[in-house]
Design a protein around this motif. Structure first.
Motif, PDB file in Angstrom:
ATOM      1  N   SER A  40       0.811  -1.219   0.000  1.00 10.79           N
ATOM      2  CA  SER A  40       0.000   0.000   0.000  1.00 10.79           C
ATOM      3  C   SER A  40       0.844   1.268   0.000  1.00 10.79           C
ATOM      4  O   SER A  40       0.429   2.292  -0.557  1.00 10.79           O
ATOM      5  N   ALA A  41       2.010   1.234   0.618  1.00 13.97           N
ATOM      6  CA  ALA A  41       2.887   2.409   0.674  1.00 13.97           C
ATOM      7  C   ALA A  41       4.333   1.920   0.656  1.00 13.97           C
ATOM      8  O   ALA A  41       5.059   2.085   1.639  1.00 13.97           O
ATOM      9  N   PRO A  42       4.776   1.320  -0.458  1.00 13.57           N
ATOM     10  CA  PRO A  42       6.081   0.646  -0.461  1.00 13.57           C
ATOM     11  C   PRO A  42       7.269   1.564  -0.221  1.00 13.57           C
ATOM     12  O   PRO A  42       8.230   1.178   0.462  1.00 13.57           O
ATOM     13  N   GLU A  43       7.227   2.795  -0.760  1.00 11.76           N
ATOM     14  CA  GLU A  43       8.362   3.701  -0.563  1.00 11.76           C
ATOM     15  C   GLU A  43       8.468   4.115   0.906  1.00 11.76           C
ATOM     16  O   GLU A  43       9.565   4.153   1.476  1.00 11.76           O
ATOM     17  N   ALA A  44       7.317   4.403   1.528  1.00 15.64           N
ATOM     18  CA  ALA A  44       7.319   4.744   2.952  1.00 15.64           C
ATOM     19  C   ALA A  44       7.767   3.556   3.791  1.00 15.64           C
ATOM     20  O   ALA A  44       8.482   3.716   4.786  1.00 15.64           O
ATOM     21  N   LEU A  45       7.352   2.356   3.400  1.00 14.13           N
ATOM     22  CA  LEU A  45       7.779   1.142   4.109  1.00 14.13           C
ATOM     23  C   LEU A  45       9.290   1.001   4.070  1.00 14.13           C
ATOM     24  O   LEU A  45       9.928   0.731   5.098  1.00 14.13           O
ATOM     25  N   PHE A  75      -3.075   6.204   8.288  1.00 12.17           N
ATOM     26  CA  PHE A  75      -3.655   4.886   8.550  1.00 12.17           C
ATOM     27  C   PHE A  75      -3.092   3.943   7.494  1.00 12.17           C
ATOM     28  O   PHE A  75      -3.277   4.165   6.301  1.00 12.17           O
ATOM     29  N   ILE A  76      -2.390   2.908   7.928  1.00 17.43           N
ATOM     30  CA  ILE A  76      -1.732   1.976   7.013  1.00 17.43           C
ATOM     31  C   ILE A  76      -2.106   0.546   7.387  1.00 17.43           C
ATOM     32  O   ILE A  76      -2.053   0.172   8.566  1.00 17.43           O
ATOM     33  N   GLU A  77      -2.472  -0.249   6.381  1.00 18.91           N
ATOM     34  CA  GLU A  77      -2.703  -1.674   6.586  1.00 18.91           C
ATOM     35  C   GLU A  77      -1.652  -2.472   5.826  1.00 18.91           C
ATOM     36  O   GLU A  77      -1.203  -2.077   4.746  1.00 18.91           O
ATOM     37  N   ASP A  78      -1.266  -3.611   6.408  1.00 21.00           N
ATOM     38  CA  ASP A  78      -0.299  -4.491   5.743  1.00 21.00           C
ATOM     39  C   ASP A  78      -0.478  -5.896   6.291  1.00 21.00           C
ATOM     40  O   ASP A  78      -1.205  -6.104   7.266  1.00 21.00           O
ATOM     41  N   SER A 130       5.946   1.737   7.757  1.00 24.52           N
ATOM     42  CA  SER A 130       5.415   2.667   6.761  1.00 24.52           C
ATOM     43  C   SER A 130       5.052   4.000   7.399  1.00 24.52           C
ATOM     44  O   SER A 130       5.349   5.070   6.855  1.00 24.52           O
ATOM     45  N   ILE A 131       4.416   3.957   8.554  1.00 20.51           N
ATOM     46  CA  ILE A 131       4.068   5.192   9.253  1.00 20.51           C
ATOM     47  C   ILE A 131       5.325   5.922   9.699  1.00 20.51           C
ATOM     48  O   ILE A 131       5.420   7.158   9.592  1.00 20.51           O
ATOM     49  N   MET A 157       6.359   9.768   8.706  1.00 23.43           N
ATOM     50  CA  MET A 157       6.713  10.770   9.707  1.00 23.43           C
ATOM     51  C   MET A 157       8.085  11.356   9.422  1.00 23.43           C
ATOM     52  O   MET A 157       8.306  12.571   9.572  1.00 23.43           O
ATOM     53  N   TRP A 158       9.014  10.505   9.002  1.00 19.85           N
ATOM     54  CA  TRP A 158      10.373  10.968   8.702  1.00 19.85           C
ATOM     55  C   TRP A 158      10.372  11.919   7.510  1.00 19.85           C
ATOM     56  O   TRP A 158      11.062  12.929   7.511  1.00 19.85           O
TER      57      TRP A 158
END
Length: 280
Positions: A57-62, A183-186, A195-196, A200-201
């Motif tokens: 769902s958010a691979p770059e943030a992960l 809000f992130i699901e994995d 991811s969160i 934040m970073w």
């Protein structure tokens, strides 16, 4: 997603749920949804680090959050680009500079608990001796109940297909209000929190006024990551492990478990919670 203009990032979105045909106990054909699950191998300056199983769902943030929480990169400014390619199931990270001894950090590996096993490199547990969150801030009981209700009402992949964990971060708006930031699901809670952490970073968001919620257990890994982000409140609708509790005591983290409806249980640092006066 938060943007750092100095980091060139792909936006490699993929379908998160898929329709499949099943037969139930009565022999009836049905169409249901299942969450996706993909492997994503992280390469840091062409060096293979780890393969994560993720919803995507958010691979770059992960990837960014993983590097942050594993202490493999010291700052977002050290990163030139993060490029995710789902054709090769890979994430290529290119740095501008590196002051981290990758060989030393990756020489010790701990496989963590939970669905979709996580990995911690280096002496992260030992490093927790250096973290002690300051006293305060406080959070009103009404804000906790409101947070739980916001999670309940959120449109989620879990409601459609199950089989995933969710993590969310809220910002305190005074003692009795909270606002949902991410809000992130994995498929694993550790991926969701990474991811969160990455988001934040990217936004250079400090943790002091934040509240973190997860559907999974508050294990040692979750407490470590919460303390690393400087977040004083960790909430879960599940339970707490003994090691997670011990680390929370060392770092002065407030832990709340079994959060459902108006119910919650405080396991550590209850002085941060302001109880509402009983109704007359």
């Amino acid at each position: 997603m938060a943007v750092n203009p100095r980091i060139a990032m792909s936006n490699a979105s993929v379908p998160l749920i898929h329709e499949v045909q099943i037969i139930d106990e009565a022999g009836r054909h049905k169409t249901v949804h299942v969450p996706g699950e993909r492997s994503l191998t992280i390469y840091l300056d062409k060096r293979e680090l780890v393969t994560l199983m993720t919803l995507g769902s958010a691979p770059e943030a992960l990837v960014l959050g993983y590097l942050r929480n594993q202490r493999l990169v010291e700052s977002p400014d050290d990163i030139e680009s993060i490029q995710v390619d789902w054709e090769t199931d890979s994430a290529a990270v290119k740095t501008r500079r590196s002051t981290v001894d990758i060989d030393q950090m990756t020489s010790k590996r701990i496989v963590t608990t939970g669905c979709g096993q996580g990995t911690m490199f280096g002496g992260l547990i030992e490093e927790m001796e250096q973290i002690r969150l300051a006293d305060g801030p406080t959070l009103n009981q009404a804000a906790i109940v409101d947070l739980i209700d916001q999670i309940r009402q959120h449109d989620t992949i879990y409601k459609k297909s199950g089989s995933v964990h969710a993590c969310a971060v809220f910002e305190r708006k005074g003692e009795d209000q909270v606002e949902l930031l991410h809000f992130i699901e994995d498929v694993g809670r550790h991926n969701a929190v990474d991811s969160i952490s990455g988001l934040m970073w990217l936004a250079d968001k400090a943790g002091r006024d934040l509240v973190f919620f997860t559907t999974g257990r508050l294990t040692s890994e979750m407490v470590i990551k919460g303390a690393q982000m400087g977040i004083p409140f960790l909430l879960t609708r599940s339970g707490v492990t003994q090691m997670g509790l011990e680390l929370a005591r060392k770092t002065h983290l407030t832990l709340l478990s079994r959060c459902s409806g108006t119910h919650f249980e405080i396991y550590n640092a209850p002085e941060r919670v302001v109880f509402s006066p009983p109704k007359q």
